[in-house]
Scaffold this motif. Structure first.
Motif, PDB file in Angstrom:
ATOM      1  N   GLY A  35       0.796  -1.225   0.000  1.00  0.00           N
ATOM      2  CA  GLY A  35       0.000   0.000   0.000  1.00  0.00           C
ATOM      3  C   GLY A  35       0.826   1.272   0.000  1.00  0.00           C
ATOM      4  N   SER A  72      -0.329  -3.945   6.170  1.00  0.00           N
ATOM      5  CA  SER A  72      -0.857  -3.090   5.104  1.00  0.00           C
ATOM      6  C   SER A  72      -0.878  -1.646   5.582  1.00  0.00           C
ATOM      7  CB  SER A  72      -2.267  -3.540   4.717  1.00  0.00           C
ATOM      8  OG  SER A  72      -3.150  -3.390   5.818  1.00  0.00           O
ATOM      9  N   GLN A 114      -2.328   2.514   4.840  1.00  0.00           N
ATOM     10  CA  GLN A 114      -3.291   3.410   4.203  1.00  0.00           C
ATOM     11  C   GLN A 114      -2.707   4.820   4.186  1.00  0.00           C
ATOM     12  OE1 GLN A 114      -4.538   1.528   7.153  1.00  0.00           O
ATOM     13  NE2 GLN A 114      -4.645  -0.082   5.603  1.00  0.00           N
TER      14      GLN A 114
END
Lengths: 104, 360
Positions: free
Chosen positions: B184, B233, B235
């Motif tokens: 990501g 992950s 963001q």
């Protein structure tokens, strides 16, 4: 017996040439008790580094890297000639360890 | 009031220490320590109060310095802090982290060492350099450096590292094996169809939210990110910031939603404060919204930056926030970033800022 065994031990430097060594002030300042001029026994510059380290633990790391080699900005001169770790030493040699031009 | 706060500064010409009582109004400077060696990171072990300084000297190579008396006297060691013969030698030490009785050190070229005897001797954590991606690791502008070290507060086997520009890596087994954690995170410097590789991300700074070990924040060369799953992950949380580019990140000592950043004007525009007006940006909602704080910071002709390890918070109430600039100034806030004052100037380039808070 222990005393006898100890008396029979031969120091690693026995028989090695006796050389005169001069160290840079900047190095001596970070090793309490170290002196600018001293006499050591060593057959090569590599052995001389070990002898310095035996006297002031950690000093070899300050002068040599793990390649192994003399550090890039440290110069070792033996009787006026710039040399590397494998250079041989003779009795009475004058060894200058100098800081090269560096910094910022 | 017997509280004491120390600000530990790593600079291009030695370590410096600013000390104050708990009021944090008057600061006393000591230094330069460590024989004016360039110091990349100076930290304190909060469990013991021992100060460690990591750096390297062009003449004498890498070492970690140690002071057990608040900076009055120092020793140094690099025993074992070396790669195998024939490899490119360790040039300098870039980062330190103390925890669970161990001291970790990240170095250039990128690698990790650990000491179990208070920095006297070091062992190479070879598992990291054994990772199959290592031949592809590229140096960033600051070199191929392991600059971020994050320890899990409860699990001594878990460590995260940030390497420029190889990305974030994580171990669960004390350093034997490592997994890349860059899902990501963009690489704007790669072709359009290759912008999310497994490794090669240019992480600038990695920090962990207090009390929430699964929440990590990272300032990247290409954006600002949050992870809520321990780095698996990421963001983007850069919306609302003036720029996607900056170096340091610092978490609040108690509030996991609160984070501080110093965005710069982009990576190809000089890398100083946007419009040459200094600001520290903060979020109180884990990156959903951002606000700038400028009171007391120079609002014209501020062409400095804040390097990746040069922002920190203290543990006082309310929390203090500190930045050190590459122009040698230290700015402090004792009200969680609302207002600032300059508490040191004319220092060498500041590489790192950390704090040691002793509350009575």
């Amino acid at each position: 017996m222990q005393a006898l065994a100890s008396a029979l031990e031969v120091p690693a430097y026995a028989g090695r040439p006796v050389v005169q060594v001069r160290l840079p002030a900047l190095l001596v300042s970070i090793f309490p008790g170290a002196t600018r001029r001293l006499e050591l026994q060593a057959a090569t510059v590599d052995e001389l580094m070990d002898a310095l380290d035996a006297r002031w633990p950690g000093m070899r790391d300050r002068l040599c890297d793990s390649t192994p080699a003399v550090r890039k900005h440290i110069n070792v001169f033996v009787d006026g000639v710039r040399v590397g770790l494998d250079a041989r030493l003779v009795h009475g040699a004058e060894v200058y360890v100098l800081t090269a031009i560096s910094g910022g | 009031m017997n509280d004491e706060v120390m600000i530990l500064l790593g600079t291009k010409k030695g370590a410096f220490i600013l000390s104050s009582d708990g009021r944090r109004g008057d600061w006393e400077l000591s230094g330069p320590h460590c024989d004016t060696w360039p110091m990349n990171h100076v930290v304190a072990d909060p469990a013991t109060g021992t100060i460690y300084a990591a750096g390297g000297n062009e003449w004498f190579g890498p070492a970690v310095w140690r002071s057990a008396d608040k900076g009055k006297t120092w020793t140094h060691s690099s025993k074992g802090l070396a790669y195998a013969a024939g490899e490119t030698p360790v040039k300098t030490v870039w980062s330190l982290a103390a925890g669970h009785g161990r001291l970790w050190a990240g170095v250039e070229p990128a690698g990790l060492f650990v000491s179990d005897d208070d920095g006297e001797t070091w062992s190479h954590v070879s598992g990291l350099r054994d990772h199959p991606s290592r031949p592809t690791w590229q140096p960033g502008g600051g070199g191929l450096i392991l600059h971020s070290l994050v320890l899990h507060p409860d699990d001594p086997d878990q460590v995260w590292v940030g390497i420029s520009s190889a990305g974030v890596f994580h171990t669960r087994d004390g350093g034997r094996t490592w997994a890349p954690q860059n899902q990501g995170v963009r690489c704007d410097y790669l072709p359009d169809d290759q912008r999310y590789p497994e490794t090669g991300q240019c992480v600038h700074c990695l920090v962990m939210a207090p009390g929430v070990p699964n929440r990590l924040y990272q300032q990247n060369h290409c954006g600002m990110y949050r992870s809520d799953d321990g780095g698996v992950s990421w963001q983007s949380i850069e919306e609302g910031l003036p720029s996607s580019f900056g170096f340091p990140a610092a978490v609040h000592p108690r509030d996991p939603d609160r984070l501080y950043l110093v965005p710069l004007n982009g990576d190809i525009a000089g890398r100083y404060m946007p419009d040459a007006r200094a600001a520290v940006w903060r979020t109180g909602d884990r990156g959903r919204t951002w606000e700038d704080r400028r009171a007391g910071l120079p609002q014209k002709n501020a062409f400095f930056n804040v390097l990746r390890q040069a922002m920190a918070t203290d543990r006082m109430e309310p929390a203090g926030v500190y930045i050190g600039t590459n122009s040698g100034e230290v700015y402090a806030s004792r009200d969680e970033g609302d207002s600032w004052s300059r508490i040191a100037e004319h220092l060498p380039v500041i590489s790192s800022v950390e704090t040691l808070s002793v509350r009575s």
